[in-house]
Write a protein that holds these residues in place. Structure first.
Motif, PDB file in Angstrom:
ATOM      1  N   LEU A 241       0.834  -1.194   0.000  1.00 30.97           N
ATOM      2  CA  LEU A 241       0.000   0.000   0.000  1.00 30.97           C
ATOM      3  C   LEU A 241       0.875   1.253   0.000  1.00 30.97           C
ATOM      4  O   LEU A 241       1.993   1.241   0.519  1.00 30.97           O
ATOM      5  N   PRO A 242       0.380   2.354  -0.554  1.00 30.22           N
ATOM      6  CA  PRO A 242       1.175   3.591  -0.584  1.00 30.22           C
ATOM      7  C   PRO A 242       1.395   4.160   0.816  1.00 30.22           C
ATOM      8  O   PRO A 242       0.645   3.882   1.749  1.00 30.22           O
ATOM      9  N   GLU A 243       2.415   4.991   0.923  1.00 27.84           N
ATOM     10  CA  GLU A 243       2.773   5.581   2.218  1.00 27.84           C
ATOM     11  C   GLU A 243       1.667   6.519   2.702  1.00 27.84           C
ATOM     12  O   GLU A 243       1.015   7.202   1.912  1.00 27.84           O
ATOM     13  N   LYS A 244       1.472   6.549   3.998  1.00 30.42           N
ATOM     14  CA  LYS A 244       0.491   7.439   4.620  1.00 30.42           C
ATOM     15  C   LYS A 244       1.063   7.926   5.943  1.00 30.42           C
ATOM     16  O   LYS A 244       1.709   7.152   6.667  1.00 30.42           O
ATOM     17  N   VAL A 245       0.867   9.190   6.266  1.00 33.59           N
ATOM     18  CA  VAL A 245       1.426   9.766   7.488  1.00 33.59           C
ATOM     19  C   VAL A 245       0.320  10.455   8.278  1.00 33.59           C
ATOM     20  O   VAL A 245      -0.443  11.259   7.729  1.00 33.59           O
ATOM     21  N   LEU A 246       0.236  10.131   9.559  1.00 36.70           N
ATOM     22  CA  LEU A 246      -0.724  10.773  10.454  1.00 36.70           C
ATOM     23  C   LEU A 246      -0.119  12.034  11.050  1.00 36.70           C
ATOM     24  O   LEU A 246       1.087  12.104  11.298  1.00 36.70           O
ATOM     25  N   THR A 247      -0.949  13.024  11.312  1.00 36.23           N
ATOM     26  CA  THR A 247      -0.519  14.256  11.972  1.00 36.23           C
ATOM     27  C   THR A 247      -1.104  14.275  13.371  1.00 36.23           C
ATOM     28  O   THR A 247      -2.319  14.100  13.537  1.00 36.23           O
ATOM     29  N   PRO A 248      -0.264  14.471  14.404  1.00 36.91           N
ATOM     30  CA  PRO A 248      -0.798  14.444  15.774  1.00 36.91           C
ATOM     31  C   PRO A 248      -1.706  15.627  16.055  1.00 36.91           C
ATOM     32  O   PRO A 248      -1.503  16.729  15.529  1.00 36.91           O
ATOM     33  N   THR A 249      -2.733  15.382  16.833  1.00 35.51           N
ATOM     34  CA  THR A 249      -3.609  16.457  17.310  1.00 35.51           C
ATOM     35  C   THR A 249      -3.366  16.636  18.800  1.00 35.51           C
ATOM     36  O   THR A 249      -3.306  15.665  19.540  1.00 35.51           O
ATOM     37  N   PRO A 250      -3.183  17.869  19.260  1.00 33.06           N
ATOM     38  CA  PRO A 250      -2.891  18.080  20.676  1.00 33.06           C
ATOM     39  C   PRO A 250      -4.049  17.631  21.563  1.00 33.06           C
ATOM     40  O   PRO A 250      -5.216  17.720  21.174  1.00 33.06           O
ATOM     41  N   ALA A 251      -3.702  17.134  22.749  1.00 34.25           N
ATOM     42  CA  ALA A 251      -4.728  16.661  23.686  1.00 34.25           C
ATOM     43  C   ALA A 251      -4.454  17.207  25.074  1.00 34.25           C
ATOM     44  O   ALA A 251      -3.309  17.241  25.530  1.00 34.25           O
ATOM     45  N   THR A 252      -5.499  17.663  25.718  1.00 35.62           N
ATOM     46  CA  THR A 252      -5.448  18.093  27.115  1.00 35.62           C
ATOM     47  C   THR A 252      -6.694  17.535  27.794  1.00 35.62           C
ATOM     48  O   THR A 252      -7.641  17.121  27.111  1.00 35.62           O
ATOM     49  N   PRO A 253      -6.727  17.524  29.116  1.00 34.77           N
ATOM     50  CA  PRO A 253      -7.964  17.100  29.785  1.00 34.77           C
ATOM     51  C   PRO A 253      -9.178  17.909  29.333  1.00 34.77           C
ATOM     52  O   PRO A 253     -10.283  17.374  29.222  1.00 34.77           O
ATOM     53  N   GLU A 254      -8.970  19.215  29.026  1.00 35.15           N
ATOM     54  CA  GLU A 254     -10.084  20.048  28.596  1.00 35.15           C
ATOM     55  C   GLU A 254     -10.550  19.675  27.187  1.00 35.15           C
ATOM     56  O   GLU A 254     -11.749  19.599  26.916  1.00 35.15           O
ATOM     57  N   SER A 255      -9.585  19.435  26.279  1.00 36.76           N
ATOM     58  CA  SER A 255      -9.994  19.081  24.911  1.00 36.76           C
ATOM     59  C   SER A 255     -10.718  17.741  24.890  1.00 36.76           C
ATOM     60  O   SER A 255     -11.643  17.526  24.093  1.00 36.76           O
ATOM     61  N   SER A 256     -10.303  16.822  25.759  1.00 39.46           N
ATOM     62  CA  SER A 256     -10.989  15.535  25.833  1.00 39.46           C
ATOM     63  C   SER A 256     -12.439  15.715  26.276  1.00 39.46           C
ATOM     64  O   SER A 256     -13.350  15.076  25.747  1.00 39.46           O
ATOM     65  N   GLN A 257     -12.662  16.598  27.227  1.00 38.04           N
ATOM     66  CA  GLN A 257     -14.027  16.825  27.695  1.00 38.04           C
ATOM     67  C   GLN A 257     -14.880  17.524  26.632  1.00 38.04           C
ATOM     68  O   GLN A 257     -16.082  17.269  26.531  1.00 38.04           O
ATOM     69  N   LEU A 258     -14.251  18.378  25.828  1.00 41.93           N
ATOM     70  CA  LEU A 258     -14.982  18.974  24.710  1.00 41.93           C
ATOM     71  C   LEU A 258     -15.412  17.893  23.720  1.00 41.93           C
ATOM     72  O   LEU A 258     -16.498  17.968  23.131  1.00 41.93           O
ATOM     73  N   GLU A 259     -14.560  16.887  23.528  1.00 43.87           N
ATOM     74  CA  GLU A 259     -14.926  15.768  22.665  1.00 43.87           C
ATOM     75  C   GLU A 259     -16.104  14.996  23.260  1.00 43.87           C
ATOM     76  O   GLU A 259     -16.996  14.546  22.520  1.00 43.87           O
ATOM     77  N   TRP A 260     -16.132  14.838  24.604  1.00 43.88           N
ATOM     78  CA  TRP A 260     -17.265  14.143  25.222  1.00 43.88           C
ATOM     79  C   TRP A 260     -18.564  14.879  24.911  1.00 43.88           C
ATOM     80  O   TRP A 260     -19.600  14.254  24.664  1.00 43.88           O
ATOM     81  N   ILE A 261     -18.505  16.213  24.954  1.00 39.81           N
ATOM     82  CA  ILE A 261     -19.708  17.009  24.694  1.00 39.81           C
ATOM     83  C   ILE A 261     -20.185  16.788  23.269  1.00 39.81           C
ATOM     84  O   ILE A 261     -21.390  16.607  23.018  1.00 39.81           O
ATOM     85  N   ASP A 262     -19.254  16.784  22.314  1.00 31.66           N
ATOM     86  CA  ASP A 262     -19.625  16.519  20.920  1.00 31.66           C
ATOM     87  C   ASP A 262     -20.306  15.154  20.789  1.00 31.66           C
ATOM     88  O   ASP A 262     -21.315  15.008  20.093  1.00 31.66           O
ATOM     89  N   LEU A 263     -19.733  14.150  21.447  1.00 33.85           N
ATOM     90  CA  LEU A 263     -20.278  12.795  21.359  1.00 33.85           C
ATOM     91  C   LEU A 263     -21.658  12.712  22.016  1.00 33.85           C
ATOM     92  O   LEU A 263     -22.575  12.066  21.492  1.00 33.85           O
ATOM     93  N   ALA A 264     -21.793  13.358  23.175  1.00 31.93           N
ATOM     94  CA  ALA A 264     -23.082  13.340  23.870  1.00 31.93           C
ATOM     95  C   ALA A 264     -24.166  13.993  23.014  1.00 31.93           C
ATOM     96  O   ALA A 264     -25.284  13.478  22.899  1.00 31.93           O
TER      97      ALA A 264
END
Length: 319
Positions: A241-264
């Protein structure tokens, strides 16, 4: 450790300073229905009351076997526990999660009847720190889709503590790798693709607790992404398969909780979204995160109002 022919499943439970949630996790495992199992708990040098809790449960239930030793980290704990597991199937479990009563029986029955499946997961209910529902992750059960997602750098919907895996397959690929700490599940899943395929049972068999101190919220995502890119590159190269590269996304306890809100909100769970927003205002009132959370609630509420207004206009137009 020699196999025990009477056992169907060994639950592999690494534990480190998990006193707050551990009793509920153990109770959920020991309440499993219609299955012969053992639970191998590895106390990874805890400094809280974890050891006392484990030993108390073990005195009351012989199905729980406890290994206490100095801290090595998650990979060492998993491999030491794996060496003690005596059943043909390994069910992973974390010390802050909750297994539904039918989990082990359902997953073991699936592996019994699908010899080409190396591991089976399930849908999971995301829970907040207090154990209240956030949303239900209903991932694909299609083996081809799971493999595709793994090779694209995703986890493929395979939640590690919700997985049941074939013990001989894990041992055949060398167990967990120390150099892949914090992403040891992704590494293992990629190597297990050489042994068979994965599937997912379309029912929530695990309560998957989220909290600001979890590894996903606090670990170095840059380092994790670098390891994931290396593992993904090797797996893709093997398959042409061709090469693929992921780009990291910053994470903090606050950003994780914002993700919970999106999911909820995605699940229509307004109670959870409001609760997490209030939590942010209490914990970090001067940061931007609580105001971002409030903005998400307002935007979602306006969206609901627009939908209702559209339905009213439709209804009125009939007359």
């Amino acid at each position: 450790m020699s196999a025990d022919p009477t056992l169907q499943v060994s639950v592999l439970l690494p534990v480190y300073n998990a006193g707050r949630y551990l009793p509920e996790a153990l109770e959920s495992i020991l309440a499993q229905e219609n299955i012969c199992f053992e639970c191998v708990a590895v106390d990874d040098g805890s400094t809280d009351d974890t050891a006392d809790i484990l030993n108390d449960f073990a005195r009351r239930d012989a199905r729980l076997r406890v290994l206490s030793r100095p801290n090595t980290g998650i990979v060492g704990a998993l491999n030491d526990g794996l060496a003690l597991c005596r059943a043909p199937y390994i069910a992973r479990m974390d010390a802050d999660d909750i297994a539904r009563p039918a989990r082990l029986a359902r997953q073991a029955a699936y592996l019994d009847t699908h010899a080409d499946c190396v591991g089976v997961g399930s849908w999971v209910d995301y829970l907040d720190p207090e154990g209240e529902h956030i949303w239900t992750w209903k991932m694909s059960a299609n083996p081809a889709q799971i493999e595709h997602d793994l090779l694209e750098g995703g986890i493929g919907g395979l939640v590690h503590p919700a997985m049941m895996l074939r013990a001989d397959a894990i041992r055949a690929v060398g167990g967990y790798q120390a150099e892949c700490k914090d992403i040891e599940d992704y590494d293992l899943f990629l190597r297990l693709l050489e042994q068979g395929h994965f599937s997912v049972l379309p029912e929530p068999l695990l309560g998957y607790r989220q909290h600001p101190a979890s590894i996903n919220a606090t670990s170095n995502r840059g380092a994790r992404t670098a390891i994931a890119n290396r593992l993904m590159a090797e797996a893709r190269q093997q398959r042409g398969l061709p090469e693929k590269v992921l780009t990291p996304t910053p994470a903090t306890p606050e950003s994780s909780q914002l993700e919970w809100i999106d999911l909820a909100l995605l699940d229509g769970n307004w109670r959870s979204a409001r609760k997490t927003t209030c939590r942010l205002f209490r914990s970090v009132p001067l940061k931007t995160a609580p105001w971002q959370a409030l903005g998400k609630l307002i935007q979602a509420a306006l969206g609901k109002l627009r939908i209702r207004a559209g339905r009213i206009r439709q209804f009125v137009s009939i007359f």
